[in-house]
Design a protein around this motif. Structure first.
Motif, PDB file in Angstrom:
ATOM      1  N   THR A 185       0.843  -1.198   0.000  1.00  0.00           N
ATOM      2  CA  THR A 185       0.000   0.000   0.000  1.00  0.00           C
ATOM      3  C   THR A 185       0.878   1.247   0.000  1.00  0.00           C
ATOM      4  O   THR A 185       2.094   1.185   0.240  1.00  0.00           O
ATOM      5  CB  THR A 185      -0.908   0.036   1.244  1.00  0.00           C
ATOM      6  N   LEU A 216      -3.516  13.294  -4.721  1.00  0.00           N
ATOM      7  CA  LEU A 216      -3.660  12.707  -3.382  1.00  0.00           C
ATOM      8  C   LEU A 216      -4.956  13.183  -2.740  1.00  0.00           C
ATOM      9  O   LEU A 216      -5.139  14.376  -2.483  1.00  0.00           O
ATOM     10  CB  LEU A 216      -2.461  13.103  -2.516  1.00  0.00           C
ATOM     11  N   LYS A 217      -5.849  12.251  -2.484  1.00  0.00           N
ATOM     12  CA  LYS A 217      -7.146  12.601  -1.909  1.00  0.00           C
ATOM     13  C   LYS A 217      -7.180  12.405  -0.392  1.00  0.00           C
ATOM     14  O   LYS A 217      -7.892  13.105   0.307  1.00  0.00           O
ATOM     15  CB  LYS A 217      -8.241  11.735  -2.552  1.00  0.00           C
ATOM     16  N   ARG A 218      -6.396  11.461   0.108  1.00  0.00           N
ATOM     17  CA  ARG A 218      -6.460  11.141   1.528  1.00  0.00           C
ATOM     18  C   ARG A 218      -5.378  11.878   2.313  1.00  0.00           C
ATOM     19  O   ARG A 218      -4.355  12.292   1.763  1.00  0.00           O
ATOM     20  CB  ARG A 218      -6.323   9.638   1.750  1.00  0.00           C
ATOM     21  N   SER A 219      -5.605  12.023   3.611  1.00  0.00           N
ATOM     22  CA  SER A 219      -4.656  12.756   4.449  1.00  0.00           C
ATOM     23  C   SER A 219      -4.417  12.041   5.768  1.00  0.00           C
ATOM     24  O   SER A 219      -4.094  12.677   6.773  1.00  0.00           O
ATOM     25  CB  SER A 219      -5.190  14.170   4.721  1.00  0.00           C
ATOM     26  N   ASP A 220      -4.571  10.732   5.772  1.00  0.00           N
ATOM     27  CA  ASP A 220      -4.430   9.963   7.011  1.00  0.00           C
ATOM     28  C   ASP A 220      -3.173   9.103   7.043  1.00  0.00           C
ATOM     29  O   ASP A 220      -3.035   8.244   7.907  1.00  0.00           O
ATOM     30  CB  ASP A 220      -5.665   9.075   7.204  1.00  0.00           C
ATOM     31  N   ILE A 221      -2.247   9.324   6.110  1.00  0.00           N
ATOM     32  CA  ILE A 221      -1.022   8.532   6.073  1.00  0.00           C
ATOM     33  C   ILE A 221       0.117   9.333   6.691  1.00  0.00           C
ATOM     34  O   ILE A 221       0.450  10.423   6.211  1.00  0.00           O
ATOM     35  CB  ILE A 221      -0.657   8.124   4.624  1.00  0.00           C
ATOM     36  N   HIS A 258       1.720  13.933   2.696  1.00  0.00           N
ATOM     37  CA  HIS A 258       0.947  15.148   2.878  1.00  0.00           C
ATOM     38  C   HIS A 258       0.447  15.690   1.543  1.00  0.00           C
ATOM     39  O   HIS A 258       1.084  15.497   0.509  1.00  0.00           O
ATOM     40  CB  HIS A 258       1.803  16.223   3.567  1.00  0.00           C
ATOM     41  N   ARG A 259      -0.675  16.378   1.613  1.00  0.00           N
ATOM     42  CA  ARG A 259      -1.164  17.086   0.437  1.00  0.00           C
ATOM     43  C   ARG A 259      -0.420  18.398   0.309  1.00  0.00           C
ATOM     44  O   ARG A 259      -0.347  19.189   1.253  1.00  0.00           O
ATOM     45  CB  ARG A 259      -2.667  17.341   0.555  1.00  0.00           C
TER      46      ARG A 259
END
Length: 230
Positions: free
Chosen positions: A96, A126-131, A135-136
């Motif tokens: 992942t 990048l749509k998600r911000s939980d990793i 970062h966006r």
């Protein structure tokens, strides 16, 4: 009684020219090696053969030092190549995007002595911000404002990391990094940016080589791109 005519004295240039024309002269007259003298700067005199041995010994030491340096460089390059190979394998095998970022950070710490790794990706991809660590990179965000010049030129930057930048990028760091390298991800396609940081203020210098940074950025960009579309 006829006066005996003394032979004309030879000057230095004539002696030098003769010896150059007769390179085996001292071989044919080895006894001269023990009588010829060279003056040291300290004032003591030594025979020519002793001086030759001294010169050869110094030359041998310089060659030995040079060989040692070349061997050390070869070992360093081999270690670095092994570490880059491990990084590539880690990123490729990561199932992942989150695993790829974790693998990147682990390889940087364990293999390269780099304390922190920050990856920013343009928001269109990048749509998600939980990793953690990913970062966006919003065009109007705080990071984009602080690195405005880099985002404009997309040229690698190495050097001291100011405290405001360090706190913004690595707010959870137990000890703030003191130096960093800022590298573009896919310079032509503008995927984002990679920041590698160290607590050592001398770790990243403005005039250091950029090959390792470019290779690392290419590997990270390929892994991120592949995981974003997978």
């Amino acid at each position: 009684m006829a006066e005996v005519k003394q032979p004309a004295a030879l000057d230095d240039e004539q002696v030098l020219a003769y010896l150059k024309a007769q390179p085996d002269f001292l071989t044919r007259h080895p006894e001269l090696l023990e009588t010829l003298q060279l003056q040291h700067t300290s004032g003591s005199a030594v025979s020519l053969i002793e001086r030759q041995v001294e010169v050869l010994r110094g030359r041998s030491q310089r060659l030995e030092d040079r060989l040692t340096q070349l061997l050390e460089n070869a070992r360093d390059n081999e270690r670095r190549a092994t570490h880059v190979h491990r990084l590539a394998r880690t990123l490729i095998r990561a199932p992942t995007l989150a695993a790829a970022i974790v693998g990147l950070q682990q390889c940087m710490r364990e293999d390269f002595g780099i304390d922190e790794a920050w990856v920013g990706v343009v928001p269109g991809l990048l749509k998600r911000s939980d990793i953690e660590g990913l970062h966006r990179l919003d065009a109007e965000g705080a990071v984009a404002r602080l690195f405005e010049n880099f985002l404009r030129t997309k040229l690698i930057e190495c050097g001291p990391l100011t405290e405001p930048r360090a706190r913004l990028l690595f707010p959870k760091a137990a000890e703030l990094p003191q130096s960093a390298a800022v590298v573009p991800l896919e310079r032509d396609k503008n995927l984002g940016m990679l920041i590698l940081a160290s607590r050592d203020p001398q770790r990243f210098q403005p005039r250091q080589g950029k090959l390792f940074l470019e290779m690392t950025a290419e590997l990270v960009a390929a892994a991120v791109r592949a995981k974003l579309v997978s």
